[in-house]
Design an enzyme around this catalytic site. Structure first.
Site, PDB file in Angstrom:
ATOM      1  CG  ASP A  44      -2.060   0.932   1.152  1.00  0.00           C
ATOM      2  OD1 ASP A  44      -2.369   1.387   0.033  1.00  0.00           O
ATOM      3  OD2 ASP A  44      -2.675   1.229   2.193  1.00  0.00           O
TER       4      ASP A  44
ATOM      5  CG  ASN B  14      -7.110  -1.566  -6.204  1.00  0.00           C
ATOM      6  OD1 ASN B  14      -6.197  -2.330  -5.896  1.00  0.00           O
ATOM      7  ND2 ASN B  14      -7.540  -0.612  -5.378  1.00  0.00           N
TER       8      ASN B  14
END
Length: 254
Positions: free
Chosen positions: A34, A82
């Site tokens: 991340d 995503n």
């Protein structure tokens, strides 16, 4: 020539590694990579530059895992959420992911497995990923799961669907399945079936939430949250995560 700072850093890393008890290190590590976008924003760079920088840190990280004798690594590269990003970001990201998976497979160092709902990806991307992973099928080495188009809830739903299809194919009724299904039956239909559950899950960038990563498999995992964005995640950060894991007493609910 190494600078004095480099020498101190290497010495510190060596000291950390020497004091890690091999018998208390994880067999399977899951990683939530991340912070690529925030890394890019802080540098005034494009989002794709952050994703490329993150991709470049994957192979070194896997090398550190090898040194620690980790057997399985699961890398979350792209979530189902995503896939809702704008095409201007998603398309370059998919290209970067294709490239990194092909690069990992081409080294011949690891057995690469693609885990996720590949049917949600563009067909060309899914084909390139599966073709690259297939090249490593016969490699007897550390397993590297690349989670792409992955969501924990989707994985569990897919596992249940697969279980029901298999039961129907064997002639079992819905009532029979409902009365006999076990935790082990569902686990046997997960994307990661046949592999040990993660002992340690690492998330970078300072976020402290699971976000849907390995929801089923991480029931007894230890978690380690690191402030560094993924492109800045260093070997010392990894060794500190291993140290924190080794110092914990795992009770598995007992």
């Amino acid at each position: 020539m190494p600078t004095p700072r480099d020498l101190v850093y290497r010495a510190y890393n060596s000291s950390l590694r020497r004091h890690l008890p091999d018998e208390r290190l994880p067999r399977h590590i899951g990683v939530m990579l991340d912070g690529n976008r925030r890394w890019a924003r802080r540098r005034g760079a494009q989002t794709a530059d952050g994703h490329r920088a993150g991709a470049e840190n994957i192979a070194p990280f896997l090398g550190w895992c090898e040194e620690a004798r980790v057997e399985v690594v699961t890398l979350w590269l792209l979530s189902t959420d995503n896939l809702n990003r704008a095409a201007g970001e998603l398309e370059p990201l998919l290209t970067i992911i294709e490239g990194v998976v092909q690069q990992l497979a081409s080294t011949g160092r690891w057995r690469v497995r693609v885990v996720g709902a590949l049917d949600l990806l563009p067909q060309e991307t899914a084909d390139r990923l599966t073709e690259a992973a297939a090249l490593t099928d016969d490699i007897d080495a550390m397993v590297v799961n690349v989670a792409i188009g992955y969501g924990g809830r989707r994985e569990i739903a897919d596992a249940v669907r697969s279980l029901l299809r298999d039961a129907a194919a064997s002639g079992a009724s819905l009532e029979e399945v409902a009365s006999t299904v076990t935790v082990e039956d569902i686990a046997g239909h997960l994307y990661t079936r046949g592999l040990p559950d993660p002992d340690l899950v690492i998330r970078t960038s300072g976020e402290q939430r699971l976000g849907g990563f390995l929801l089923w498999q991480s029931a007894h995992s230890e978690f380690y949250f690191c402030e560094a964005f993924w492109p800045d995640f260093r070997k010392v950060d990894f060794l500190r995560a291993l140290r924190a894991y080794a110092e914990r007493e795992r009770r598995f609910g007992s």
